[in-house]
Design a protein around this motif. Structure first.
Motif, PDB file in Angstrom:
ATOM      1  N   ASN A  64      -5.713  25.798  -9.569  1.00 47.38           N
ATOM      2  CA  ASN A  64      -5.035  24.588  -9.095  1.00 47.38           C
ATOM      3  C   ASN A  64      -6.068  23.471  -8.912  1.00 47.38           C
ATOM      4  OD1 ASN A  64      -3.692  22.585  -7.659  1.00 47.38           O
ATOM      5  ND2 ASN A  64      -2.470  24.063  -6.497  1.00 47.38           N
ATOM      6  N   PRO A  65      -5.919  22.330  -9.613  1.00 48.04           N
ATOM      7  CA  PRO A  65      -6.930  21.271  -9.545  1.00 48.04           C
ATOM      8  C   PRO A  65      -6.851  20.411  -8.293  1.00 48.04           C
ATOM      9  CG  PRO A  65      -5.160  20.591 -10.975  1.00 48.04           C
ATOM     10  CD  PRO A  65      -4.850  22.012 -10.560  1.00 48.04           C
ATOM     11  N   TYR A  66      -5.804  20.571  -7.499  1.00 47.58           N
ATOM     12  CA  TYR A  66      -5.611  19.688  -6.355  1.00 47.58           C
ATOM     13  C   TYR A  66      -6.241  20.282  -5.094  1.00 47.58           C
ATOM     14  CZ  TYR A  66      -2.565  17.480  -9.669  1.00 47.58           C
ATOM     15  OH  TYR A  66      -2.093  16.873 -10.808  1.00 47.58           O
ATOM     16  N   THR A  67      -7.198  19.542  -4.539  1.00 45.02           N
ATOM     17  CA  THR A  67      -7.939  20.033  -3.385  1.00 45.02           C
ATOM     18  C   THR A  67      -7.184  19.743  -2.097  1.00 45.02           C
ATOM     19  OG1 THR A  67      -9.154  17.953  -3.133  1.00 45.02           O
ATOM     20  CG2 THR A  67     -10.122  19.630  -4.558  1.00 45.02           C
ATOM     21  N   GLN A  68      -7.521  20.508  -1.052  1.00 46.73           N
ATOM     22  CA  GLN A  68      -6.936  20.291   0.256  1.00 46.73           C
ATOM     23  C   GLN A  68      -8.033  19.954   1.257  1.00 46.73           C
ATOM     24  OE1 GLN A  68      -4.266  23.381   1.457  1.00 46.73           O
ATOM     25  NE2 GLN A  68      -3.094  23.314  -0.446  1.00 46.73           N
ATOM     26  N   ASP A  69      -7.615  19.422   2.398  1.00 49.81           N
ATOM     27  CA  ASP A  69      -8.552  18.999   3.435  1.00 49.81           C
ATOM     28  C   ASP A  69      -8.999  20.223   4.235  1.00 49.81           C
ATOM     29  OD1 ASP A  69     -10.086  17.443   5.046  1.00 49.81           O
ATOM     30  OD2 ASP A  69      -8.432  16.499   6.120  1.00 49.81           O
ATOM     31  N   ILE A  70     -10.107  20.828   3.804  1.00 50.24           N
ATOM     32  CA  ILE A  70     -10.613  22.048   4.432  1.00 50.24           C
ATOM     33  C   ILE A  70     -11.648  21.691   5.494  1.00 50.24           C
ATOM     34  CG2 ILE A  70     -11.759  24.259   4.004  1.00 50.24           C
ATOM     35  CD1 ILE A  70     -10.774  24.035   1.098  1.00 50.24           C
ATOM     36  N   ILE A 178     -18.294  14.638  -2.500  1.00 47.14           N
ATOM     37  CA  ILE A 178     -16.918  14.452  -2.956  1.00 47.14           C
ATOM     38  C   ILE A 178     -16.139  15.761  -2.839  1.00 47.14           C
ATOM     39  CG2 ILE A 178     -17.420  12.563  -4.551  1.00 47.14           C
ATOM     40  CD1 ILE A 178     -17.466  14.740  -6.784  1.00 47.14           C
ATOM     41  N   ASP A 179     -14.811  15.663  -2.957  1.00 51.25           N
ATOM     42  CA  ASP A 179     -13.965  16.858  -3.008  1.00 51.25           C
ATOM     43  C   ASP A 179     -13.556  17.200  -4.428  1.00 51.25           C
ATOM     44  OD1 ASP A 179     -13.993  17.375  -0.289  1.00 51.25           O
ATOM     45  OD2 ASP A 179     -12.284  16.085   0.111  1.00 51.25           O
ATOM     46  N   THR A 189     -11.493  12.308  -2.901  1.00 49.60           N
ATOM     47  CA  THR A 189     -11.662  13.068  -1.672  1.00 49.60           C
ATOM     48  C   THR A 189     -10.277  13.366  -1.113  1.00 49.60           C
ATOM     49  OG1 THR A 189     -12.793  13.146   0.477  1.00 49.60           O
ATOM     50  CG2 THR A 189     -11.863  11.028  -0.188  1.00 49.60           C
ATOM     51  N   SER A 190     -10.189  14.265  -0.160  1.00 50.42           N
ATOM     52  CA  SER A 190      -8.878  14.726   0.303  1.00 50.42           C
ATOM     53  C   SER A 190      -8.250  13.813   1.351  1.00 50.42           C
ATOM     54  CB  SER A 190      -8.994  16.149   0.875  1.00 50.42           C
ATOM     55  OG  SER A 190     -10.015  16.201   1.857  1.00 50.42           O
ATOM     56  N   ASN A 191      -8.979  12.762   1.783  1.00 51.48           N
ATOM     57  CA  ASN A 191      -8.467  11.862   2.811  1.00 51.48           C
ATOM     58  C   ASN A 191      -8.498  10.423   2.306  1.00 51.48           C
ATOM     59  OD1 ASN A 191      -9.192   9.954   5.301  1.00 51.48           O
ATOM     60  ND2 ASN A 191      -7.963  11.658   6.064  1.00 51.48           N
ATOM     61  N   LEU A 192      -7.379   9.711   2.430  1.00 48.59           N
ATOM     62  CA  LEU A 192      -7.269   8.362   1.874  1.00 48.59           C
ATOM     63  C   LEU A 192      -8.213   7.372   2.556  1.00 48.59           C
ATOM     64  CD1 LEU A 192      -5.793   6.586  -0.168  1.00 48.59           C
ATOM     65  CD2 LEU A 192      -4.039   6.174   1.576  1.00 48.59           C
ATOM     66  N   LEU A 193      -8.333   7.446   3.886  1.00 49.73           N
ATOM     67  CA  LEU A 193      -9.223   6.536   4.607  1.00 49.73           C
ATOM     68  C   LEU A 193     -10.682   6.772   4.243  1.00 49.73           C
ATOM     69  CD1 LEU A 193      -7.606   6.495   8.175  1.00 49.73           C
ATOM     70  CD2 LEU A 193      -7.612   4.644   6.486  1.00 49.73           C
ATOM     71  N   GLU A 194     -11.034   8.042   4.049  1.00 50.99           N
ATOM     72  CA  GLU A 194     -12.405   8.346   3.653  1.00 50.99           C
ATOM     73  C   GLU A 194     -12.681   7.867   2.226  1.00 50.99           C
ATOM     74  OE1 GLU A 194     -15.298  11.614   5.122  1.00 50.99           O
ATOM     75  OE2 GLU A 194     -13.850  12.562   3.781  1.00 50.99           O
ATOM     76  N   ALA A 195     -11.684   7.976   1.359  1.00 51.24           N
ATOM     77  CA  ALA A 195     -11.837   7.484  -0.011  1.00 51.24           C
ATOM     78  C   ALA A 195     -12.104   5.976  -0.010  1.00 51.24           C
ATOM     79  CB  ALA A 195     -10.585   7.797  -0.825  1.00 51.24           C
ATOM     80  N   ASN A 196     -11.378   5.248   0.837  1.00 52.69           N
ATOM     81  CA  ASN A 196     -11.569   3.803   0.919  1.00 52.69           C
ATOM     82  C   ASN A 196     -12.961   3.463   1.452  1.00 52.69           C
ATOM     83  OD1 ASN A 196     -10.410   1.073   0.720  1.00 52.69           O
ATOM     84  ND2 ASN A 196     -10.704   1.037   2.935  1.00 52.69           N
ATOM     85  N   LEU A 197     -13.427   4.204   2.471  1.00 57.25           N
ATOM     86  CA  LEU A 197     -14.765   3.978   3.013  1.00 57.25           C
ATOM     87  C   LEU A 197     -15.827   4.291   1.966  1.00 57.25           C
ATOM     88  CD1 LEU A 197     -16.430   3.234   5.541  1.00 57.25           C
ATOM     89  CD2 LEU A 197     -16.470   5.672   6.100  1.00 57.25           C
ATOM     90  N   ASN A 198     -15.650   5.377   1.237  1.00 53.20           N
ATOM     91  CA  ASN A 198     -16.600   5.742   0.179  1.00 53.20           C
ATOM     92  C   ASN A 198     -16.673   4.665  -0.896  1.00 53.20           C
ATOM     93  OD1 ASN A 198     -15.892   9.343   0.190  1.00 53.20           O
ATOM     94  ND2 ASN A 198     -17.219   8.112   1.488  1.00 53.20           N
ATOM     95  N   PHE A 217     -15.806  20.161 -10.137  1.00 56.65           N
ATOM     96  CA  PHE A 217     -15.422  19.593 -11.436  1.00 56.65           C
ATOM     97  C   PHE A 217     -14.027  20.079 -11.845  1.00 56.65           C
ATOM     98  CE2 PHE A 217     -19.932  18.896 -11.515  1.00 56.65           C
ATOM     99  CZ  PHE A 217     -20.064  17.701 -12.214  1.00 56.65           C
ATOM    100  N   GLY A 218     -13.234  19.136 -12.379  1.00 49.65           N
ATOM    101  CA  GLY A 218     -11.869  19.470 -12.745  1.00 49.65           C
ATOM    102  C   GLY A 218     -10.912  19.462 -11.570  1.00 49.65           C
ATOM    103  N   LYS A 219     -11.375  19.039 -10.400  1.00 43.40           N
ATOM    104  CA  LYS A 219     -10.549  18.992  -9.198  1.00 43.40           C
ATOM    105  C   LYS A 219     -10.151  17.548  -8.870  1.00 43.40           C
ATOM    106  CE  LYS A 219     -10.814  23.405  -8.028  1.00 43.40           C
ATOM    107  NZ  LYS A 219      -9.632  24.259  -7.870  1.00 43.40           N
ATOM    108  N   LYS A 220      -9.029  17.413  -8.156  1.00 45.71           N
ATOM    109  CA  LYS A 220      -8.557  16.105  -7.713  1.00 45.71           C
ATOM    110  C   LYS A 220      -8.163  16.177  -6.244  1.00 45.71           C
ATOM    111  CE  LYS A 220      -6.549  14.562 -12.105  1.00 45.71           C
ATOM    112  NZ  LYS A 220      -5.294  14.175 -12.786  1.00 45.71           N
ATOM    113  N   GLY A 221      -8.646  15.202  -5.469  1.00 41.80           N
ATOM    114  CA  GLY A 221      -8.223  15.068  -4.090  1.00 41.80           C
ATOM    115  C   GLY A 221      -7.157  13.993  -3.967  1.00 41.80           C
ATOM    116  N   PHE A 222      -6.615  13.834  -2.768  1.00 39.03           N
ATOM    117  CA  PHE A 222      -5.516  12.898  -2.528  1.00 39.03           C
ATOM    118  C   PHE A 222      -5.940  11.445  -2.731  1.00 39.03           C
ATOM    119  CE2 PHE A 222      -3.132  10.293   0.630  1.00 39.03           C
ATOM    120  CZ  PHE A 222      -1.885  10.376   0.036  1.00 39.03           C
ATOM    121  N   GLY A 223      -7.157  11.106  -2.293  1.00 35.33           N
ATOM    122  CA  GLY A 223      -7.602   9.725  -2.352  1.00 35.33           C
ATOM    123  C   GLY A 223      -8.653   9.487  -3.422  1.00 35.33           C
ATOM    124  N   LYS A 224      -8.409   8.520  -4.313  1.00 35.34           N
ATOM    125  CA  LYS A 224      -9.381   8.204  -5.359  1.00 35.34           C
ATOM    126  C   LYS A 224     -10.470   7.290  -4.804  1.00 35.34           C
ATOM    127  CE  LYS A 224      -9.936   6.378 -10.031  1.00 35.34           C
ATOM    128  NZ  LYS A 224      -9.273   5.974 -11.281  1.00 35.34           N
TER     129      LYS A 224
END
Length: 258
Positions: A64-70, A178-179, A189-198, A217-224
């Motif tokens: 599964n390419p979709y990561t979770q907030d671990i 990164i996630d 990354t798995s968090n939208l606010l963190e993606a924006n800060l990054n 590699f090959g994974k996707k988090g919630f926030g680009k």
């Protein structure tokens, strides 16, 4: 074009392709195997039902390419040796009197622990509380902790306070964890606010260096965070696939394998 007489042979070929590449297009498989889309979809469905592959949007993945907030404590137990080697190399990139930015993550925490300044002074700004603590007792390092809302899972801060501070600062290098990293979609990354800060961290830095082990590699988090061609350097380990190496090279991004 490859011809196989049995369904089992096709299945083995599909699984072999996934071992070599983190993601494969279903349409490409149909062409290479010289079968119809209907046939290849039946093969994919069979493998998916056996939990051997994961299908999404015309692509297949080994997992599964979709990561979770671990939680960061769980992440710290994964791929420890690879993260340590990546961190040691990244620490060698620091120059005398650098002003650097360090994001959050278990690999960048290892990086912070590996930093040893013997010549000049190092200024570090970080969003990660554990990174700040790891650096706070070290000689010749000035640590500035960004303010904001603390994320329990990452012990890092996010939000407008951190974002406003970054807009007033400039850095020679950003060391980014990164996630997920998808060569087509980009860094996530798995968090939208963190993606924006990054993303703002990248804008504030002259050079962005991504520290990631092969599993991202090959994974996707919630926030680009950004597209892959917006970064300068990736440091990873030897289990990265040949396909990922080729894609990174085609984008003109520097790749270091440790």
């Amino acid at each position: 074009m490859i011809e196989f007489e049995t369904m089992a042979q096709r299945h083995n070929y599909i699984l072999d392709q996934l071992e070599k590449n983190e993601v494969v297009k279903i349409s490409d498989l149909a062409k290479k195997l010289d079968v119809s889309i209907v046939t290849i979809r039946k093969d994919i469905k069979t493998l998916e039902n056996m939990d051997l592959i994961y299908k999404a949007h015309g692509l297949i993945y080994k997992n599964n390419p979709y990561t979770q907030d671990i939680n960061v404590n769980e992440k710290s137990l994964l791929n420890v040796e690879q993260k340590r080697d990546i961190a040691k190399f990244a620490a060698s990139l620091i120059e005398p009197n650098d002003a650097i930015l360090i994001a959050s993550g278990t690999t960048v925490l290892q990086f912070a622990q590996a930093i040893n300044v013997t010549n000049g002074k190092l200024t570090v700004v970080t969003s990660a509380m554990n990174v700040a603590l790891a650096l706070s007792g070290k000689a010749n390092i000035e640590v500035i902790q960004l303010g904001g809302v603390v994320r329990p899972n990452s012990t890092s801060v996010v939000g407008p306070y951190a974002e406003d501070t970054l807009k007033k600062l400039s850095f020679s290098k950003l060391f980014l964890g990164i996630d997920g990293i998808d060569t087509d979609y980009g860094l996530t990354t798995s968090n939208l606010l963190e993606a924006n800060l990054n993303h703002l961290m990248i804008k504030a830095s002259q050079k962005t260096i991504v520290l990631t082990d092969y599993s991202k590699f090959g994974k996707k988090g919630f926030g680009k965070i950004c597209n892959l061609n917006e970064i300068d350097h990736i440091i990873t380990d030897s289990r990265i696939t040949e396909k990922a190496k080729e894609d990174i090279d085609n984008l003109g991004v520097k790749l270091t394998i440790v």
